[in-house]
Design an enzyme around this catalytic site. Sequence first.
Site, PDB file in Angstrom:
ATOM      1  N   ARG A   1       0.807  -1.213   0.000  1.00  0.00           N
ATOM      2  CA  ARG A   1       0.000   0.000   0.000  1.00  0.00           C
ATOM      3  C   ARG A   1       0.848   1.275   0.000  1.00  0.00           C
ATOM      4  NH1 ARG A   1      -0.541   2.179   5.148  1.00  0.00           N
ATOM      5  NH2 ARG A   1       0.282   0.917   6.848  1.00  0.00           N
TER       6      ARG A   1
ATOM      7  N   ARG B   1       5.041   6.063  -2.129  1.00  0.00           N
ATOM      8  CA  ARG B   1       5.627   7.024  -1.214  1.00  0.00           C
ATOM      9  C   ARG B   1       7.081   7.375  -1.498  1.00  0.00           C
ATOM     10  NH1 ARG B   1       6.191   3.967   4.645  1.00  0.00           N
ATOM     11  NH2 ARG B   1       7.595   2.290   4.024  1.00  0.00           N
TER      12      ARG B   1
ATOM     13  N   ARG C   1       2.043  15.918  -1.002  1.00  0.00           N
ATOM     14  CA  ARG C   1       1.842  15.784   0.438  1.00  0.00           C
ATOM     15  C   ARG C   1       2.483  16.917   1.233  1.00  0.00           C
ATOM     16  NH1 ARG C   1       1.949  11.434   3.715  1.00  0.00           N
ATOM     17  NH2 ARG C   1       2.157  13.092   5.276  1.00  0.00           N
TER      18      ARG C   1
ATOM     19  N   ASP D   1      -4.861   4.648   5.567  1.00  0.00           N
ATOM     20  CA  ASP D   1      -4.046   4.146   6.677  1.00  0.00           C
ATOM     21  C   ASP D   1      -4.919   3.274   7.559  1.00  0.00           C
ATOM     22  OD1 ASP D   1      -1.233   4.735   8.101  1.00  0.00           O
ATOM     23  OD2 ASP D   1      -2.779   4.427   9.621  1.00  0.00           O
TER      24      ASP D   1
ATOM     25  N   TYR E   1      -1.974  -1.062  18.559  1.00  0.00           N
ATOM     26  CA  TYR E   1      -1.774   0.384  18.660  1.00  0.00           C
ATOM     27  C   TYR E   1      -2.642   0.968  19.772  1.00  0.00           C
ATOM     28  CZ  TYR E   1       0.826   0.487  14.253  1.00  0.00           C
ATOM     29  OH  TYR E   1       1.767   0.303  13.272  1.00  0.00           O
TER      30      TYR E   1
END
Length: 323
Positions: A2, A6, A15, A51, A126
């Site tokens: 994914r 980047r 970004r 995300d 998390y």
Amino acid sequence: MRQAGRSLPEYRAVREGISMLESCTRPDLVVEITLQPVRRYGVDAAIFYSDIVLPLKAVGVDLEIKPGVGPVIASPVRSAEDLAAVRPVEPSDVSYVTESVQQLVSELGGTPLIGFAGAPFTVASYLVEGGPSKDYARTKAMMHGDPKLWHALADRLADVAIAYLSIQIEAGASAIQLFDSWAGALSPRDYAQFVQPHSAKVFAALEQYGVPRLHFGVNNGELLGLMSQAGADVVGVDWRVPLDEAVRRVVAAGGTPKPVQGNLDPALLFAGWDAIEPELDRILTDGKAAPGHIFNLGHGVPPNADPEILHRIVKAVQAKSAS
């Protein structure tokens, strides 16, 4: 994976000055960032830009993604009272996801769009730890010390994943992937008892849609059979286990051979073409042990990877697979 785009300069440009979570809620940016690697590399499918903690943010969990750190939770889940902060996801909570997927499907034409979500364990880690962890001590402590709370949290997060993935599928996603990135921190026994039932719930709920369901983890060589049994159609394999051995482990666990996804070591992107090409040939050969093989990296694209190397890999794999 994914993070396909980047490492691109056009990604960094679009970004600039915009936080990760904000960029995931703006359809104009989601569409642009999702399309960038498709334009640049000519890959066979697009990966939805988002995300895994976005659904939590959407339902009001106080969190942020800190650059260089990752998701940080202001009030970690440590008690039954804390669990109330994680409410179910409604389509209205993530209307920007529906809009983004619909626009992407229109612009992609015949190129499939793969949606994704975080698996219950990874998202729970998390929430419980309060952020990234090296040993997941608090998470494991909750599993064993308060299994009732653990299963309540994991079940709630399974429902979050089901709702979030259903929204993507209903908007037009052609396939979905459930990321259990940190499940490799668990023993097979703990995974079977505390994690697999909740991931299985996600895959079972999505079966009605008839789209391919992929399951991915990192450092999960000892869990491949169990992860396959959770119900995915395709099993992701990181670079630590050869694909033919991954198929053997899936079958040895009592399953039938399944398509696999993977598994070039991302570190090899920096090793030069003379080192990369033999690995491509080996992986493509090993992948023939499965009834289907999706070539991919064994984990995410490093932000400092050379886009030209990635482009060369895509074209080489496409050419070798067609011959």
